[in-house]
Scaffold this motif. Structure first.
Motif, mmCIF file in Angstrom:
data_model
loop_
_atom_site.group_PDB
_atom_site.id
_atom_site.type_symbol
_atom_site.label_atom_id
_atom_site.label_comp_id
_atom_site.label_asym_id
_atom_site.label_seq_id
_atom_site.Cartn_x
_atom_site.Cartn_y
_atom_site.Cartn_z
ATOM 1 N N GLY A 62 0.896 -1.152 0.003
ATOM 2 C CA GLY A 62 0.019 -0.041 0.120
ATOM 3 C C GLY A 62 0.882 1.339 0.002
ATOM 4 O O GLY A 62 0.174 2.524 0.135
ATOM 5 N N SER A 63 2.182 1.188 -0.024
ATOM 6 C CA SER A 63 3.017 2.446 -0.163
ATOM 7 C C SER A 63 3.726 2.526 -1.447
ATOM 8 O O SER A 63 3.707 1.648 -2.047
ATOM 9 N N SER A 64 4.652 3.477 -1.524
ATOM 10 C CA SER A 64 5.421 3.696 -2.860
ATOM 11 C C SER A 64 6.575 2.812 -2.907
ATOM 12 O O SER A 64 7.081 2.183 -3.746
ATOM 13 N N LEU A 65 7.047 2.493 -1.746
ATOM 14 C CA LEU A 65 8.205 1.484 -1.473
ATOM 15 C C LEU A 65 7.329 0.179 -1.242
ATOM 16 O O LEU A 65 7.143 -0.166 0.000
ATOM 17 N N LEU A 66 7.423 -0.569 -2.255
ATOM 18 C CA LEU A 66 6.903 -1.825 -2.245
ATOM 19 C C LEU A 66 7.640 -3.017 -1.491
ATOM 20 O O LEU A 66 7.076 -3.965 -0.804
ATOM 21 N N LEU A 67 9.020 -3.071 -1.877
ATOM 22 C CA LEU A 67 9.624 -4.089 -1.212
ATOM 23 C C LEU A 67 11.178 -3.605 -1.008
ATOM 24 O O LEU A 67 11.481 -2.706 -1.996
ATOM 25 N N ASP A 68 11.502 -3.976 -0.122
ATOM 26 C CA ASP A 68 13.344 -3.510 0.142
ATOM 27 C C ASP A 68 13.776 -4.674 0.676
ATOM 28 O O ASP A 68 13.651 -5.240 1.956
ATOM 29 N N LEU A 69 14.762 -5.063 -0.226
ATOM 30 C CA LEU A 69 15.461 -6.591 0.117
ATOM 31 C C LEU A 69 16.894 -6.302 0.214
ATOM 32 O O LEU A 69 17.514 -5.570 -0.485
ATOM 33 N N ALA A 70 17.653 -6.951 0.949
ATOM 34 C CA ALA A 70 19.065 -7.207 0.996
ATOM 35 C C ALA A 70 19.450 -8.710 0.669
ATOM 36 O O ALA A 70 18.686 -9.454 0.993
ATOM 37 N N PHE A 71 20.428 -8.509 -0.125
ATOM 38 C CA PHE A 71 20.920 -10.228 -0.655
ATOM 39 C C PHE A 71 22.423 -10.213 -0.467
ATOM 40 O O PHE A 71 23.197 -9.318 -0.621
ATOM 41 N N LEU A 72 22.760 -11.560 0.152
ATOM 42 C CA LEU A 72 24.024 -11.840 0.229
ATOM 43 C C LEU A 72 24.482 -12.814 -1.029
ATOM 44 O O LEU A 72 23.723 -13.859 -1.383
ATOM 45 N N VAL A 73 25.467 -12.055 -2.089
ATOM 46 C CA VAL A 73 25.702 -12.693 -3.187
ATOM 47 C C VAL A 73 27.008 -13.165 -3.254
ATOM 48 O O VAL A 73 28.218 -12.449 -3.045
ATOM 49 N N PRO A 74 27.232 -14.384 -3.754
ATOM 50 C CA PRO A 74 28.579 -14.923 -4.094
ATOM 51 C C PRO A 74 29.108 -14.326 -5.379
ATOM 52 O O PRO A 74 28.309 -13.945 -6.275
ATOM 53 N N PRO A 75 30.348 -13.991 -5.303
ATOM 54 C CA PRO A 75 30.938 -13.141 -6.623
ATOM 55 C C PRO A 75 30.859 -14.015 -7.581
ATOM 56 O O PRO A 75 30.539 -13.201 -8.735
ATOM 57 N N GLU A 76 30.846 -15.233 -7.775
ATOM 58 C CA GLU A 76 30.589 -15.892 -9.261
ATOM 59 C C GLU A 76 29.210 -15.760 -9.665
ATOM 60 O O GLU A 76 28.669 -16.036 -10.677
ATOM 61 N N ARG A 77 28.397 -15.515 -8.783
ATOM 62 C CA ARG A 77 26.961 -15.309 -9.238
ATOM 63 C C ARG A 77 26.334 -13.878 -9.450
ATOM 64 O O ARG A 77 25.228 -13.651 -9.727
#
Length: 312
Positions: free
Chosen positions: A256-271
């Motif tokens: 219901g807001s302008s910011l629908l989703l705020d996520l943080a991801f831990l990503v391996p360098p090769e990905r």
């Protein structure tokens, strides 16, 4: 009655405005202290979501103390060609067993800030960027567990005690984090697509009761459709990025807001390449719906590091 309500509203404006400004200031300071980046400074000035964080801690004595940046394996090289948080400081290491605390000497007065100064050149922003620069330099050499901005210990004895008290948790998190980096992804409703915060108003002028109720039901259905569409887009985003990440966490957002989703991801360098490609594909796919996919990073793993007491 209308005039009385207008009068009361006007009388309440100063108090309401003062409270709103105070909340905005607290939220901006917290955001700066938590994420420690130039981009976050700009977001704080624009009004960012709350994230409780203390102002930089200060040693209660007048003597020199140690500012702590993060925990690393004891054998990790010291960051090179990066200045300490305060002028003239040098990055040092205090070791306890197989762990080390990255520190620099600091005087309490050097950490004093004006919390009302949220400019990009203000003291708070400068200190935050200095902390972040050291953590980034350390992360370039190996795993690092960033400490909260403003962590100060009185001396090397206290530094070793911190390492010993959190040894079990720190070791586990350093193994988990490894050389993965943090990326942020936000799903945002474009400004030309205003967020639906409640049922759309229905003009009752010249409208019968039956027609008014019909229009109101239509407005409610439209809002529900918007929220379902936003929820579907958020689910699509998470599903598309999940195969390319080690961990993820949700930091905020609402259909219901302008910011629908705020996520943080831990990503391996090769990905990372595949992760960014998937985010770019999502950006193109969701753009016609008035939605934007904003990617930021890479950062040290600020969102995935949390010290907890553990067995040494």
């Amino acid at each position: 009655m209308s005039e009385e309500l207008d009068r009361l509203a006007r009388a309440a404006v100063p108090e309401v405005l003062a409270a709103a400004l105070e909340r905005a200031r607290e939220q901006a300071v917290a955001r700066l202290a938590d994420l420690l980046t130039d981009a976050i400074v700009a977001q704080a000035l624009a009004g960012a979501p709350p994230a409780p964080a203390p102002a930089p801690a200060q040693d209660e004595t007048d003597g020199e103390a140690l500012y702590a940046y993060g925990i690393t394996p004891a054998g990790l090289p010291l960051p090179e060609e990066v200045q300490a948080l305060t002028d003239g400081g040098r990055i040092d290491r205090v070791a306890a067993g197989d762990l080390a605390l990255l520190v620099s000497h600091v005087l309490p007065d050097e950490l004093r800030i004006d919390e009302d100064d949220l400019s990009e050149t203000g003291r708070l922003a400068t200190l935050a960027r200095g902390h972040d620069a050291v953590v980034r330099a350390a992360a370039a050499s190996g795993p690092v567990l960033p400490l909260r901005f403003g962590t100060v210990v009185p001396d090397e004895t206290a530094a070793r005690r911190l390492l010993e008290e959190h040894a079990g948790s720190a070791r586990a998190q350093l193994r988990r984090i490894g050389d993965n980096r943090e990326w942020g992804v936000k799903l945002v409703r474009r400004l030309d697509e205003p967020a639906v915060l409640g049922p759309r108003p229905v003009d009752r002028t010249g409208v019968s009761g039956t027609e008014y109720l019909a229009r109101r039901r239509q407005a409610l259905r439209a809002r529900e459709d918007d929220e379902r569409s936003a929820a579907g887009a958020a689910e699509l985003l998470e599903e598309a990025l999940r195969p390319h990440v080690r961990e993820s966490l949700r930091r905020g957002g609402s259909p219901g807001s302008s910011l629908l989703l705020d996520l943080a991801f831990l990503v391996p360098p090769e990905r990372e390449s595949a992760f960014l490609a998937a985010a770019a594909e999502l950006r193109e796919k969701l753009d016609p719906d008035g939605l934007e996919v904003e990617v930021s990073g890479p950062w040290p793993p600020y969102s995935f590091a949390a010290l907890e007491p553990g067995d040494a």
